[in-house]
Design a protein around this motif. Structure first.
Motif, mmCIF file in Angstrom:
data_model
loop_
_atom_site.group_PDB
_atom_site.id
_atom_site.type_symbol
_atom_site.label_atom_id
_atom_site.label_comp_id
_atom_site.label_asym_id
_atom_site.label_seq_id
_atom_site.Cartn_x
_atom_site.Cartn_y
_atom_site.Cartn_z
ATOM 1 N N UNK A 54 -6.485 -1.497 6.278
ATOM 2 C CA UNK A 54 -5.295 -2.265 6.613
ATOM 3 C C UNK A 54 -5.389 -2.825 8.023
ATOM 4 N N UNK A 55 -5.169 -4.119 8.158
ATOM 5 C CA UNK A 55 -5.063 -4.729 9.480
ATOM 6 C C UNK A 55 -3.717 -4.376 10.110
ATOM 7 N N UNK A 56 -3.704 -4.243 11.425
ATOM 8 C CA UNK A 56 -2.433 -4.112 12.128
ATOM 9 C C UNK A 56 -1.668 -5.420 11.994
ATOM 10 N N UNK A 57 -0.424 -5.319 11.594
ATOM 11 C CA UNK A 57 0.407 -6.481 11.286
ATOM 12 C C UNK A 57 1.299 -6.800 12.483
ATOM 13 N N UNK A 58 1.183 -8.014 13.002
ATOM 14 C CA UNK A 58 2.027 -8.430 14.114
ATOM 15 C C UNK A 58 2.413 -9.898 13.965
ATOM 16 N N UNK A 94 0.045 -10.280 6.447
ATOM 17 C CA UNK A 94 -0.676 -9.052 6.765
ATOM 18 C C UNK A 94 -1.537 -8.620 5.591
ATOM 19 N N UNK A 95 -1.987 -7.397 5.604
ATOM 20 C CA UNK A 95 -2.646 -6.819 4.423
ATOM 21 C C UNK A 95 -1.552 -6.584 3.393
ATOM 22 N N UNK A 96 -1.632 -7.281 2.261
ATOM 23 C CA UNK A 96 -0.482 -7.270 1.359
ATOM 24 C C UNK A 96 -0.870 -7.365 -0.105
ATOM 25 N N UNK A 263 3.668 -6.463 2.348
ATOM 26 C CA UNK A 263 2.706 -5.740 3.180
ATOM 27 C C UNK A 263 2.486 -4.322 2.671
ATOM 28 N N UNK A 264 1.235 -3.875 2.749
ATOM 29 C CA UNK A 264 0.861 -2.573 2.192
ATOM 30 C C UNK A 264 -0.034 -1.829 3.161
ATOM 31 N N UNK A 265 0.008 -0.509 3.096
ATOM 32 C CA UNK A 265 -0.964 0.334 3.810
ATOM 33 C C UNK A 265 -1.988 0.770 2.795
ATOM 34 N N UNK A 266 -3.233 0.390 3.012
ATOM 35 C CA UNK A 266 -4.303 0.645 2.047
ATOM 36 C C UNK A 266 -5.373 1.505 2.702
ATOM 37 N N UNK A 267 -5.746 2.590 2.029
ATOM 38 C CA UNK A 267 -6.740 3.531 2.532
ATOM 39 C C UNK A 267 -7.807 3.758 1.484
ATOM 40 N N UNK A 268 -8.997 4.113 1.932
ATOM 41 C CA UNK A 268 -10.063 4.525 1.022
ATOM 42 C C UNK A 268 -10.534 5.915 1.416
ATOM 43 N N UNK A 269 -10.808 6.747 0.410
ATOM 44 C CA UNK A 269 -11.321 8.093 0.649
ATOM 45 C C UNK A 269 -12.676 8.235 -0.004
#
Length: 270
Positions: A54-58, A94-96, A263-269
């Protein structure tokens, strides 16, 4: 994403193109009329490594229409005892997420996305070399077939992400346009996403502004992929730190009613 010059084409397309998965049954998925599949059997074995996608959204993060996607003002300040921002957000910034409703009159809204699809095996298709030669390069069927030859079948319910190297351009004009000011960034071809639908993928992701390449005049991928009950993720970060296969993606989709995305918070594990 939304752009005035193509809105009339979008309106004509959104009511007529609805596609369902055609190949999920062959992969043994429990897909029914909705085309939804469970990714649970193919999730990666976690090693504890987590990568933020996720990119920081501003207020200055690039957007498709060039207008700020975020505005904020203090609603409560610390001299009043605590702090609270009032945010004004465009859904597609943003990341969305792009939900089916984004390109269909009656598709699923972002709050209706099945939770099973928000936790999925992540498959990364690398077109960095192509993108270095052509800013409007696309993921094509041969790229998908090459990925399968190297890594095995795409798991049912997978998120298939394009890695083009474009995330490194965030903060520069070339993330969005070329020197002449025309849209220029990589994306998926419709032929590739049609193949992914047949293979049972549930979502796609890009490290650029749009699922379609910048020079697209008809949003062919948006108009075929989303109305089929699937969703997309735009402006992903961190894909260069992940292998082609073996990660599980966690998609923190927003849950506002009737949302076409957000906008979303996306993570990978791993």
């Amino acid at each position: 994403m939304c752009h005035a010059c193509v809105m009339e084409n979008v309106k004509r397309s959104m009511l007529s193109r609805r596609h369902l998965f055609t190949g999920a049954a062959a992969l043994g998925a429990a897909s029914v009329a909705s085309g939804l599949v469970s990714a649970r059997p193919a999730l990666a074995q976690a090693t504890g490594r987590i990568v933020d996608l996720t990119h920081t959204f501003d207020e200055v993060f690039p957007t498709f229409d060039g207008q700020p996607g975020l505005a904020k003002e203090w609603a409560v300040t610390i001299d009043q005892g605590y702090q609270l921002w009032k945010l004004t957000i465009m859904e597609h910034s943003g990341t969305h997420i792009d939900a089916p409703l984004h390109f269909s009159a009656d598709g699923a809204s972002v709050d209706q996305l099945p939770v099973e699809q928000l936790l999925a095996p992540l498959c990364i298709v690398d077109i960095t070399e192509k993108a270095a030669q052509d800013p409007n390069a696309t993921v094509d069927p041969e790229d998908i077939e090459a990925w399968i030859s190297a890594n095995g079948e795409i798991p049912a319910g997978a998120c298939v992400a394009m890695r083009s190297g474009w995330a490194a351009k965030v903060g520069t004009p070339s993330f969005r346009t070329n020197a002449e000011g025309a849209f220029a960034f990589p994306g998926f071809s419709q032929a590739a996403t049609d193949l992914l639908a047949e293979r049972g993928a549930a979502s796609i992701g890009v490290d650029t502004l749009s699922l379609d390449p910048g020079n697209s005049a008809d949003f062919a991928v948006h108009n075929s992929w989303l109305p089929g009950g699937r969703f997309g993720i735009e402006n992903l970060a961190g894909l260069d730190g992940l292998p082609a296969t073996g990660a599980t993606i966690f998609i923190g989709a927003p849950k506002h009613a009737q949302g076409t995305g957000g906008p979303a918070r996306v993570l990978a594990m791993l």
